[in-house]
Design a protein around this motif. Structure first.
Motif, PDB file in Angstrom:
ATOM      1  N   HIS A 395       0.824  -1.206   0.000  1.00 19.46           N
ATOM      2  CA  HIS A 395       0.000   0.000   0.000  1.00 19.46           C
ATOM      3  C   HIS A 395       0.853   1.248   0.000  1.00 19.46           C
ATOM      4  N   VAL A 399      -0.056   4.495  -2.119  1.00 20.09           N
ATOM      5  CA  VAL A 399      -0.532   5.698  -1.458  1.00 20.09           C
ATOM      6  C   VAL A 399       0.214   6.941  -1.935  1.00 20.09           C
ATOM      7  N   TYR A 428      -4.123   0.487  -7.329  1.00 18.61           N
ATOM      8  CA  TYR A 428      -4.727   0.197  -6.038  1.00 18.61           C
ATOM      9  C   TYR A 428      -5.803  -0.865  -6.181  1.00 18.61           C
ATOM     10  N   PHE A 432      -5.723  -4.199  -4.140  1.00 19.19           N
ATOM     11  CA  PHE A 432      -6.823  -4.449  -3.219  1.00 19.19           C
ATOM     12  C   PHE A 432      -7.429  -5.818  -3.471  1.00 19.19           C
ATOM     13  N   PHE A 456      -4.294  -0.717   5.055  1.00 18.19           N
ATOM     14  CA  PHE A 456      -5.443  -0.829   4.155  1.00 18.19           C
ATOM     15  C   PHE A 456      -6.269   0.439   4.144  1.00 18.19           C
ATOM     16  N   ALA A 459      -4.980   4.147   1.712  1.00 14.29           N
ATOM     17  CA  ALA A 459      -5.229   4.562   0.329  1.00 14.29           C
ATOM     18  C   ALA A 459      -6.618   5.162   0.108  1.00 14.29           C
TER      19      ALA A 459
END
Lengths: 609, 374
Positions: A395, A399, A428, A432, A456, A459
């Motif tokens: 992540h 991000v 993402y 995910f 988690f 983002a």
């Protein structure tokens, strides 16, 4: 040395019997063959056996404690001392098959290595750390590395000449493999600084270095050798290439995840700024000075950590490269840039009101380059494909896009933020889905909950703020992202019981910024939809974020000053390149210290030609 | 297609290799040396027509954008455009004829192609080429009845193939997406998007949105699956690496389609365009990925052209929307690149026609004739 050689001809000369233990240079170098010490009851000494057979012999060698003085010759395996193994296979009477193997044969090299090992501070160094090249010029002889003699000169097969009396002489070479250019840089710097150095040392170094090839453990090795949610615990069957009982140099212990501290503190600065300026939270009467103080603290921290890490890059480039190849740590290479972006976002009005556009481009360029590299690895398959390496720390690599988009949009740029937002959104969604799937091929996902899971939440919350800034209003897109973030937060918060039993590490600071981000997004949302529930929510989230950071700060202080283990040995980067076969006799012999350092593959290569 | 060139066909054997081909059908042994080569043209050869049709559309678009400030683009001679369009048409006609012959004479091979996880996607390619030619034709206007008719004629096969192939993705055991996904699957998505764009240009808004949504939904799924690389790099032979360029062809086409639907290059289009730019940069910065495929000329090289053309098209639309110098420069650079690559490919084809022609048929049924491995 010569005497030792002379006495060694013959059938099975005892390994250590007549080894001249002394501080003479070159002592351990070319010995004559002394394969095994007679007293070894376990194995018949066989000169010139293929390396594997020599493995058991290690048990006989008892390694001296580091500070023990040299023992006079004649002692047997009772007193450890030099573990120099004969370098010349011909003296064994049997040509060692590997002798001609040359630099490329790492497999054999390793076997050789294991046989030669035994040393305490082990000398994987430089000359070949990890490398396969051998560069020594003793033609058709197998060179063995001997251990550095504690307090003496690092014996080096070859031309060890007595070194000058400077501190260079006592430099511990065990970490050379991790240093930049295998320690050459450091030596040159110390040379420049005036310590006298024997020139020969440079020559032999150069020779070795010339043939050195670096090799990094493949990603599978990281998975095989390490465990834990941050892949920072060594499995019990594994070993390190560096001595695990000593405290390594500070720079080697300074992980890139230390930048997480900057992330945590700078996001706090933004939070306090938002609290102070947002209409919904004015009832808290928070002054903007808090933001100023926090911001200055985070700038200071950023500078300090950057300086230390820059030193690490300069002096321990190999270690940095190993961190880059670590499947979890690589994501932390985004952390400095994200922290800089946070600093730019949270800059107090008293410091600067307008930031120049070139700053955004300058900050996003490294992010873009890193992304091209890392997402490309995901896409083109191979070792580092996403289905294999996906983990919550990824992540951090996603991000950065959203944070950059947020900053760019608040600076008034138009196209750039949309560019990064779209790239971040696409990747993402892939990440995910992959993390949610918990594919069976994925080895890095921790089975238990760990603070890393809070990433988690990062983002979607930053994405919602970024989209709001881009479009100028907190519209449906932002709301959808915000609600997703809230759901994930709630889903982790109710499982708080399961976050137990983890060893504190500096990387935890990086996991606090999602909570702060969620709090900031909540404040932003409550300015749109202002009712008592949203107000309460944003206050609650802010309180949680602040308390978490405070608790973390306290823990850090405790670890730093009380327990003094804030920077433990960074074992994740010191795994061996190949798994070595365990040597059973080792344990039986009671030499507790051998196993860790000896078995590294890396020193081997140095020796073979 | 690089399928055959130097790798043994075994790695490319269709999944349904156990299907038995009819024993010695007369038709298979009839086309001897003379016809054999003609019927060995597998669907991968439609890359050539894709590339040329895409180029025609690019030239048409560049010369059409009357608001394009750059005079250079407008001065593209229409004669050259006509030449290109005719060349594309001829190439497409020739390939269609050859493929029709193949269907007649080597139907088992065609069936085998349909079952192969890479080749099945190329069955969309002829229809996409026809649609692109239709969109770039100087002879018909979008509201002419013939135009509508042709659109129907070319879209129906695409829709039928859609239902078949997408349905297989999640229902049919051996053909689950995770097992068959490979970069060539983007062609199915592109088929939908081209259809949607054509429909939008004709003014059929609802149809355009419907087909676009089908394409977008499957694109999302495919994108995630390909990024995950569940199978690693096994899904595509090294000779077919140029097909990776399709990674950025799909979002570019999506941005063009949405641009046509929403009549303006809005934020969604921009995001798709930026994504494709990023993927383009990502691929171009990894030249080693393509090294093996570049050793020898093969029809797989034609896979470079179409994605670049589509990217240039999207850049042209972007530049038209955002009247900035940087955007124009980008558009020009991409257009030049696309034209250069296509020209280079044409030159290579002319010089090394031997390498291009199929020497064996990787989809040949084993019972029919021994596979010709080079």
């Amino acid at each position: 040395m010569e005497e030792a050689s002379a006495s060694k001809h013959g059938a099975v000369p005892p390994l250590l019997a007549e080894v001249e233990v002394s501080n003479l240079p070159g002592f351990d170098v070319t010995p004559s063959p002394s394969p095994r010490p007679q007293p070894n009851p376990k194995r018949p000494s066989r000169p010139g056996v293929p390396p594997l057979d020599r493995l058991p012999r290690r048990s006989e060698v008892v390694l001296p404690p580091l500070d023990s003085p040299f023992q006079p010759p004649g002692f047997r395996s009772v007193q450890p001392h030099s573990i120099s193994l004969p370098a010349s296979p011909s003296a064994f009477g049997v040509p060692i098959p590997v002798a001609g193997a040359g630099a490329g044969d790492s497999q054999d090299l390793q076997r050789q290595a294991t046989s030669n090992v035994a040393r305490e501070p082990h000398r994987s160094p430089a000359q070949d750390k990890g490398g396969n090249g051998v560069g020594f010029e003793q033609p058709d002889k197998v060179k063995f590395r001997s251990q550095p003699i504690p307090g003496g000169q690092p014996a080096r097969a070859g031309n060890r000449v007595g070194r000058g009396g400077g501190r260079a002489m006592n430099r511990d070479k065990s970490y050379d493999s991790f240093k930049t250019f295998s320690g050459k840089l450091e030596r040159q710097l110390t040379h420049l600084a005036g310590a006298s150095e024997a020139p020969e040392e440079e020559d032999s170094d150069d020779a070795i270095r010339a043939h050195r090839t670096t090799s990094m453990p493949k990603v599978d090795r990281f998975f095989a050798a390490l465990e834990g949610p941050e892949l920072d615990k060594l499995k019990s069957s594994e070993n390190l290439v560096l001595p695990s009982d000593k405290t390594w140099p500070f720079l080697l212990r300074f992980p890139v995840s230390a930048f997480g501290i900057c992330l945590g503190v700078s996001s706090q600065a933004i939070l306090w700024n938002t609290i102070a300026t947002s209409a919904q939270t004015t009832f808290l009467h928070v002054s903007t000075k808090v933001n100023l103080v926090l911001w200055c603290v985070s700038v200071a921290l950023m500078c300090a950590i950057t300086a230390v890490y820059a030193l690490k890059v300069v002096f321990y480039l190999e270690a940095v490269r190993r961190e880059y190849y670590h499947p979890i740590r690589v994501n932390f290479f985004f952390a400095p840039w994200i922290a800089c972006l946070f600093l730019a976002i949270g800059v107090p009005p008293s410091v600067a009101t307008e930031l120049p556009s070139w700053l955004w481009y300058a900050l996003m360029a490294p992010v873009l380059i890193l992304e091209l590299k890392i997402y490309g690895q995901w896409m083109s398959g191979g070792q580092r494909r996403l289905s294999k390496v996906a983990n919550p720390s990824n992540h951090l690599s996603v991000v950065g896009n959203f944070v950059g988009a947020l900053l760019g949009a608040s600076m008034g740029l138009k196209e750039g933020p949309v560019f990064f937002f779209s790239v971040g959104l696409a990747h993402y969604s892939v990440l995910f889905v992959t993390l949610y799937q918990r594919l069976p091929t994925n080895e890095t996902l921790p089975k238990e909950l760990h603070p890393v899971f809070f990433l988690f939440v990062a983002a979607p919350s930053v994405a919602s703020m970024a989209w709001a800034k881009i479009t100028g209003e907190f519209g449906y897109g932002s709301r959808v992202a915000y609600f997703i973030a809230m759901f994930l937060y709630a889903s982790l918060a109710v499982r708080i019981n399961f976050f137990r039993g983890f060893r504190f590490s500096l990387a935890w600071w990086a996991y606090t910024f999602p909570m702060t981000g969620a709090a900031i997004a909540s404040i932003r949302y409550s300015t749109e939809v202002g009712n008592s529930f949203t107000k309460a929510l944003c206050v609650a989230l802010s309180v949680i974020a602040v308390l978490t950071v405070a608790a973390l700060f306290g823990t850090t202080l405790v670890h730093a000053f009380v327990l003094r283990n804030l920077f433990p040995n960074d074992i994740s980067i010191a795994i061996t390149e190949r798994k070595m076969t365990p040597i059973l006799e080792l344990h039986e012999s009671g030499c507790g210290d051998d196993d860790h350092s000896s078995r590294s593959s890396n020193d081997v290569e140095a020796q073979q030609k | 297609m690089g399928l055959e060139a130097s790798s043994s066909p075994s790695s490319l054997k269709p999944y349904a290799a156990d299907d038995t081909c009819p024993m010695g059908t007369g038709g298979a042994t009839k086309p001897e040396a003379r016809f054999a080569i003609l019927t060995r043209f597998h669907a991968g050869y439609f890359r050539i027509s894709l590339a040329l049709s895409g180029q025609a559309l690019l030239w048409r678009t560049l010369s059409d954008s009357s608001t394009d400030p750059r005079p250079l683009a407008r001065s593209l001679p229409s004669a050259a455009f006509l030449l290109l369009w005719s060349l594309a048409l001829l190439a497409l006609l020739a390939l269609c004829a050859l493929y029709a012959a193949r269907c007649l004479l080597r139907f088992p091979a065609v069936r085998a192609e349909f079952r192969h996880h890479v080749a099945m996607n190329y069955l969309f390619a002829p229809w996409i080429s026809w649609l692109l030619l239709l969109q770039s034709t100087p002879f018909l206007r979008p509201d002419a009845p013939l135009y509508h008719l042709l659109w129907w004629a070319f879209s129906l096969p695409i829709l039928v193939l859609d239902v078949k192939i997408y349905g297989q993705w999640f229902t049919r055991g051996r053909k689950f997406l995770s097992m068959v996904a490979n970069p060539a699957s983007h062609i199915t998505i592109i088929g939908n998007l081209v259809t949607a764009r054509a429909a939008a240009k004709m003014g059929w808004h609802e149809a355009a949105v419907a087909i676009f949504s089908v394409g977008a939904a499957h694109y999302l799924v495919l994108f995630v699956t390909l990024y995950q690389r569940f199978l690693g790099s096994d899904s595509l032979p090294a000779m077919l690496r140029p097909v990776f360029f399709l990674f950025f062809a799909a979002p570019s086409m999506a941005s063009l389609a949405w641009d046509a639907i929403s009549s303006s290059f809005d934020t969604g289009c921009k995001m798709l365009f930026f994504l494709s730019l990023f993927l383009f940069a990502s691929l171009v910065s990894r030249p080693t990925l393509f090294k093996r495929a570049m050793r020898r000329f093969s029809v797989a090289w034609w896979a470079y052209s179409f994605p670049l053309t589509v990217l240039a098209l999207a850049a042209a639309e972007y530049a038209r929307e955002v009247r900035e110098a940087a955007a124009n420069v980008l558009m020009l650079a991409l257009a030049v690149l696309s034209v250069a690559v296509t020209l280079a490919l044409m030159v290579f084809t002319a010089l090394r026609t031997g390498d291009l022609l199929p020497h064996d048929d990787p989809f040949d049924c084993p019972l029919l004739a021994p596979p010709l491995v080079r």
